[in-house]
Write a protein that holds these residues in place. Structure first.
Motif, PDB file in Angstrom:
ATOM      1  N   ARG A 114      -5.668   5.004   1.017  1.00 21.09           N
ATOM      2  CA  ARG A 114      -4.460   4.264   0.602  1.00 21.09           C
ATOM      3  C   ARG A 114      -3.399   5.413  -0.164  1.00 21.09           C
ATOM      4  NH1 ARG A 114      -7.054   1.963  -3.223  1.00 21.09           N
ATOM      5  NH2 ARG A 114      -6.185   3.490  -4.814  1.00 21.09           N
ATOM      6  N   ASP A 115      -3.822   6.205  -0.632  1.00 21.41           N
ATOM      7  CA  ASP A 115      -2.680   7.285  -1.215  1.00 21.41           C
ATOM      8  C   ASP A 115      -1.818   8.088  -0.009  1.00 21.41           C
ATOM      9  OD1 ASP A 115      -3.540   6.527  -3.879  1.00 21.41           O
ATOM     10  OD2 ASP A 115      -4.922   8.329  -4.107  1.00 21.41           O
ATOM     11  N   THR A 118       0.457   5.513   1.340  1.00 23.46           N
ATOM     12  CA  THR A 118       1.606   5.176   0.396  1.00 23.46           C
ATOM     13  C   THR A 118       2.610   6.614   0.487  1.00 23.46           C
ATOM     14  OG1 THR A 118       0.242   4.082  -1.022  1.00 23.46           O
ATOM     15  CG2 THR A 118       1.972   5.156  -2.033  1.00 23.46           C
ATOM     16  N   ASN A 121       4.701   6.149   3.672  1.00 30.23           N
ATOM     17  CA  ASN A 121       5.448   4.967   3.760  1.00 30.23           C
ATOM     18  C   ASN A 121       6.751   5.278   3.038  1.00 30.23           C
ATOM     19  OD1 ASN A 121       4.002   3.244   5.541  1.00 30.23           O
ATOM     20  ND2 ASN A 121       2.994   2.287   3.675  1.00 30.23           N
ATOM     21  N   GLN A 122       6.391   6.142   1.533  1.00 35.31           N
ATOM     22  CA  GLN A 122       7.599   6.580   0.859  1.00 35.31           C
ATOM     23  C   GLN A 122       8.470   7.540   1.571  1.00 35.31           C
ATOM     24  OE1 GLN A 122       8.239   5.290  -2.019  1.00 35.31           O
ATOM     25  NE2 GLN A 122      10.354   6.219  -1.701  1.00 35.31           N
TER      26      GLN A 122
END
Length: 146
Positions: A114-115, A118, A121-122
C-alpha cells in the motif's frame, strides 16, 4: 519435383520477410527530435522522484523493522511453547505462535504494498504537474520485488 521448388520459394519468402522486418525496425530507431526542457521542469521532476523514492525507502525501512519485530515475537512465543508441560499445551501454543506470526507478516506485506502504491500514485500526480514531455509510467513494477 514440386518438393524441390517449394523449399527455395519458402526460403526466399522468409528472407524477404526478414529484410522487411529489419528495415521496419531501422525506421523505428530513427532519432526523435530533441526536446528542450526548462530548468524549472527538470527540477520539478527531480523533486517528484526524490519524494517518491524517499517514501519508498521509508516504507522499506518500516517493513524491515516490522519483520524483525515479528521474528522476535515468534522466537519468544515458540520458546515459551516448549516450556509447557503437556503435549496438548505445546501443540496449541506452537499453533498460536505460527498463526500470529503469519498474520503479522501478511499485514506487514500489505502495508508495504500500500505504501509503495501510494508513493507511485503521488509521483504520477506530481510529475504530471511538472508538465514534462516524457512520462515514467512503465517502471512501477520495478519495485514489486521489494
Amino acid at each position: 519435383m514440386k518438393k524441390y521448388l517449394i523449399v527455395p520459394v519458402l526460403l526466399s519468402f522468409v528472407g524477404l520477410v526478414a529484410l522487411a522486418d529489419n528495415n521496419k525496425s531501422e525506421l523505428s530507431r530513427a532519432p526523435k527530435p530533441a526536446v528542450n526542457l526548462s530548468a524549472e521542469t527538470m527540477v520539478c521532476v527531480q523533486n517528484a522522484i526524490d519524494k517518491r523514492d524517499s517514501a519508498i525507502i521509508s516504507a522499506v525501512d518500516k517493513f524491515s523493522s516490522s519483520v524483525k519485530t515479528s521474528l522476535s515475537t515468534r522466537k519468544d512465543a515458540l520458546k515459551a511453547a516448549w516450556s509447557k508441560s503437556t503435549k496438548v499445551e505445546i501443540r496449541l501454543a506452537l499453533k498460536e505462535a505460527w498463526s500470529v506470526y503469519g498474520k503479522s507478516l501478511k499485514d506487514t506485506r500489505a502495508t508495504l504494498k500500500r505504501d509503495k502504491k501510494t508513493a507511485w500514485n503521488q509521483y504520477k500526480v506530481d510529475s504530471r504537474a511538472c508538465k514534462a514531455p516524457v512520462e515514467d509510467k512503465k517502471n512501477e513494477g520495478a519495485d514489486a520485488q521489494l
